[in-house]
Each structure stands twice: as C-alpha cells, then as structure tokens.
Motif scaffolding. Structure first.
Motif, PDB file in Angstrom:
ATOM      1  N   ARG A 168       2.962   2.676   1.781  1.00  0.00           N
ATOM      2  CA  ARG A 168       2.740   2.068   0.466  1.00  0.00           C
ATOM      3  C   ARG A 168       1.245   2.122   0.134  1.00  0.00           C
ATOM      4  NH1 ARG A 168       5.448  -3.509   1.751  1.00  0.00           N
ATOM      5  NH2 ARG A 168       4.262  -3.045   3.622  1.00  0.00           N
TER       6      ARG A 168
ATOM      7  N   THR B 100       0.204   2.513  -3.313  1.00  0.00           N
ATOM      8  CA  THR B 100       0.047   2.341  -4.756  1.00  0.00           C
ATOM      9  C   THR B 100      -1.104   1.396  -5.089  1.00  0.00           C
ATOM     10  OG1 THR B 100       2.421   2.691  -4.997  1.00  0.00           O
ATOM     11  CG2 THR B 100       1.263   1.765  -6.884  1.00  0.00           C
ATOM     12  N   LEU B 101      -1.172   0.263  -4.396  1.00  0.00           N
ATOM     13  CA  LEU B 101      -2.261  -0.689  -4.634  1.00  0.00           C
ATOM     14  C   LEU B 101      -3.608  -0.055  -4.314  1.00  0.00           C
ATOM     15  CD1 LEU B 101      -3.313  -3.530  -5.288  1.00  0.00           C
ATOM     16  CD2 LEU B 101      -2.909  -4.118  -2.902  1.00  0.00           C
ATOM     17  N   ASN B 102      -3.678   0.685  -3.220  1.00  0.00           N
ATOM     18  CA  ASN B 102      -4.929   1.331  -2.835  1.00  0.00           C
ATOM     19  C   ASN B 102      -5.374   2.364  -3.867  1.00  0.00           C
ATOM     20  OD1 ASN B 102      -3.247   0.976  -0.012  1.00  0.00           O
ATOM     21  ND2 ASN B 102      -5.329   0.181   0.042  1.00  0.00           N
ATOM     22  N   VAL B 103      -4.438   3.117  -4.406  1.00  0.00           N
ATOM     23  CA  VAL B 103      -4.776   4.111  -5.434  1.00  0.00           C
ATOM     24  C   VAL B 103      -5.284   3.399  -6.685  1.00  0.00           C
ATOM     25  CG1 VAL B 103      -3.817   5.900  -6.945  1.00  0.00           C
ATOM     26  CG2 VAL B 103      -3.220   5.877  -4.522  1.00  0.00           C
ATOM     27  N   GLY B 104      -4.665   2.290  -7.047  1.00  0.00           N
ATOM     28  CA  GLY B 104      -5.144   1.505  -8.185  1.00  0.00           C
ATOM     29  C   GLY B 104      -6.543   0.951  -7.949  1.00  0.00           C
TER      30      GLY B 104
ATOM     31  N   VAL C 141      -6.209   4.227   2.522  1.00  0.00           N
ATOM     32  CA  VAL C 141      -5.130   5.191   2.268  1.00  0.00           C
ATOM     33  C   VAL C 141      -4.870   6.013   3.525  1.00  0.00           C
ATOM     34  CG1 VAL C 141      -4.542   7.295   0.987  1.00  0.00           C
ATOM     35  CG2 VAL C 141      -5.429   5.306  -0.232  1.00  0.00           C
TER      36      VAL C 141
END
Length: 119
Positions: free
Chosen positions: A98, A100-104, A88
C-alpha cells in the motif's frame, strides 16, 4: 504564493509531526496495526525516523513563520520527498504494497518544494 505555501505545507507538517510523534512515543505492538513494516526495521531506527519527521515538520513551519533561515523550508520539503521515496521502497520490498498515501505525500512534498522556493 504565501497562502498557497501554507495551504500545502501546513497539512504536510501536521501529518508529518503526528506520524513522527507516534513513531517516537508508541511501542512496536502499538505501531504494528498501522505500520506493517515496523517488524522489519530495528526500533531505534523507527524512533530515529520519527524524530526526523517531527524535526522536518518544524523546518517547514518555523523558518517561513519567523523569517529566520527561510532556506530551511525547501530543504525540509526535499527531506520529506526523499523520506517518502524511501518509504515506498520499504513498502514495495515487503509484504505491504500500500503506497497510495506515500505517493500522495511525495506529490505534496514536491509542490511544497516548488512553493517554498518562492518564499
């Protein structure tokens, strides 16, 4: 709790093993379309990150599966959480915002840590 662990840790391990293998095997030109940050990091560091991801995926699967050193599973999940926090930071300091994938993946790793402590 065992079924819940495998439901969460299994996909995390598969994704991480794939992502790690891609970083180890593919060239910078092949990585660039899916990883905008790859030009800002030396290629040996990208390869090292890939190796860490693949080994971490192994750490999520083998210890609980074999019963040998099961404390490695939460350690591997903590490693993934830290890795994604670093990801992140890399995304936010560059042009690629971007995350979003890392937060998920951070959320998935956090749940995996919680479930792995109950193994």
């Amino acid at each position: 709790m065992n079924i819940a662990y495998w439901t969460v840790a299994g996909p995390l391990a598969l994704f991480s093993f794939y992502a790690g293998a891609v970083k180890v095997i593919r060239s910078r030109d092949q990585l660039r379309p899916m990883m905008a940050w790859v030009d800002r990091i030396p290629l040996p560091a990208v390869r090292a990150l890939g190796t860490v991801e693949a080994l971490g995926a192994t750490g999520l699967i083998l210890p609980p599966l074999t019963g040998i050193a099961p404390s490695l599973a939460p350690a591997a999940a903590i490693g993934f959480l830290l890795l994604q926090l670093g990801a992140v930071a890399v995304h936010l300091t560059g042009e690629d915002r971007r995350i979003t994938l890392n937060v998920g993946l951070i959320a998935t790793a956090a749940v995996t840590i919680w479930l792995a402590t109950g193994l």
